[in-house]
Design a protein around this motif. Sequence first.
Motif, mmCIF file in Angstrom:
data_model
loop_
_atom_site.group_PDB
_atom_site.id
_atom_site.type_symbol
_atom_site.label_atom_id
_atom_site.label_comp_id
_atom_site.label_asym_id
_atom_site.label_seq_id
_atom_site.Cartn_x
_atom_site.Cartn_y
_atom_site.Cartn_z
ATOM 1 N N LEU A 56 0.862 -1.178 0.000
ATOM 2 C CA LEU A 56 0.000 0.000 0.000
ATOM 3 C C LEU A 56 0.901 1.232 0.000
ATOM 4 O O LEU A 56 1.872 1.302 0.758
ATOM 5 C CB LEU A 56 -0.883 -0.010 1.248
ATOM 6 N N SER A 95 0.167 7.249 -1.597
ATOM 7 C CA SER A 95 -0.640 7.872 -2.645
ATOM 8 C C SER A 95 -1.943 7.122 -2.921
ATOM 9 O O SER A 95 -2.804 7.630 -3.640
ATOM 10 C CB SER A 95 0.177 7.981 -3.939
ATOM 11 N N ASP A 96 -2.106 5.920 -2.353
ATOM 12 C CA ASP A 96 -3.352 5.175 -2.544
ATOM 13 C C ASP A 96 -4.484 5.879 -1.804
ATOM 14 O O ASP A 96 -4.298 6.392 -0.701
ATOM 15 C CB ASP A 96 -3.218 3.733 -2.041
ATOM 16 N N CYS A 97 -5.640 5.890 -2.399
ATOM 17 C CA CYS A 97 -6.808 6.578 -1.851
ATOM 18 C C CYS A 97 -7.513 5.691 -0.823
ATOM 19 O O CYS A 97 -8.016 4.616 -1.172
ATOM 20 C CB CYS A 97 -7.760 6.938 -2.987
ATOM 21 N N GLU A 128 -11.119 4.893 -1.630
ATOM 22 C CA GLU A 128 -11.262 3.788 -2.573
ATOM 23 C C GLU A 128 -11.036 2.449 -1.865
ATOM 24 O O GLU A 128 -11.765 1.484 -2.094
ATOM 25 C CB GLU A 128 -10.265 3.961 -3.723
ATOM 26 N N LEU A 129 -10.054 2.394 -0.993
ATOM 27 C CA LEU A 129 -9.767 1.169 -0.248
ATOM 28 C C LEU A 129 -10.939 0.815 0.669
ATOM 29 O O LEU A 129 -11.343 -0.350 0.755
ATOM 30 C CB LEU A 129 -8.481 1.330 0.560
ATOM 31 N N VAL A 181 -1.959 -4.291 -1.497
ATOM 32 C CA VAL A 181 -3.119 -4.204 -2.380
ATOM 33 C C VAL A 181 -2.887 -5.058 -3.624
ATOM 34 O O VAL A 181 -1.747 -5.272 -4.051
ATOM 35 C CB VAL A 181 -3.442 -2.744 -2.796
ATOM 36 N N GLU A 240 -3.878 -5.054 -7.541
ATOM 37 C CA GLU A 240 -4.283 -4.082 -8.549
ATOM 38 C C GLU A 240 -4.418 -4.794 -9.891
ATOM 39 O O GLU A 240 -3.558 -5.590 -10.270
ATOM 40 C CB GLU A 240 -3.209 -2.993 -8.628
ATOM 41 N N ARG A 290 -6.971 -0.721 -11.145
ATOM 42 C CA ARG A 290 -8.076 -0.728 -10.176
ATOM 43 C C ARG A 290 -7.710 -1.587 -8.973
ATOM 44 O O ARG A 290 -7.194 -2.690 -9.143
ATOM 45 C CB ARG A 290 -9.307 -1.287 -10.889
ATOM 46 N N LEU A 291 -7.993 -1.097 -7.753
ATOM 47 C CA LEU A 291 -7.778 -1.909 -6.557
ATOM 48 C C LEU A 291 -8.851 -2.986 -6.495
ATOM 49 O O LEU A 291 -10.046 -2.680 -6.526
ATOM 50 C CB LEU A 291 -7.841 -1.048 -5.291
ATOM 51 N N THR A 341 -7.086 -6.374 -0.903
ATOM 52 C CA THR A 341 -6.223 -5.771 0.107
ATOM 53 C C THR A 341 -6.077 -6.710 1.299
ATOM 54 O O THR A 341 -6.905 -7.594 1.517
ATOM 55 C CB THR A 341 -6.762 -4.403 0.576
#
Length: 174
Positions: free
Chosen positions: A7, A10-12, A15-16, A55, A57, A61-62, A65
């Motif tokens: 992770l 910068s990962d949102c 969104e997670l 994560v 991907e 797209r995630l 996780t």
Amino acid sequence: MLTIRPLATSDCLNELTALLHTSYASLAAQGWNFTAVDQPVHVTRERLAGAQGFVAELGGRLVGTVAVRGPKPAGEAYIGDPSPPLYTTPGTAILSQLAVHPDCRGQGVGERLIDAAEAWARAQGFAQIALDTAEPAAALRRRYERRGYITVGGVQWQGKTYASVLMTKALSAC
């Protein structure tokens, strides 16, 4: 191509968190109010504090996780409850928030995420990895048992509609 990666800052987290909600919806439909069913973003952030998140991907797209961390300090709460002794045992890593988007289930995404979490725990020198899951979730328990996890106890988390089992797996040096 599916990518498993740590992770990133910068990962949102919105969104997670949405991924967690979508992934846990089928469990909620069975009446099990796992924390990830409806946790707000700030709880996602808290659950990742001190943890290594990974994560999955696919096409940017995630789709999956997992989080893994070392033992909690004695007396530290775990999602509002006192941590069970297993989660404060030195040498124990804790696996949590495993989620795979329903569109990607059955493709080995979850297994690859668990592989990454276990490899991280092993590289950090942890002797075992532990988790909890709903006692009535037989399919989830079997999944972990196939990976070598054994049930070592139980816990009733405050406000949960189910009892949980505590499971652990010894981590080999290689």
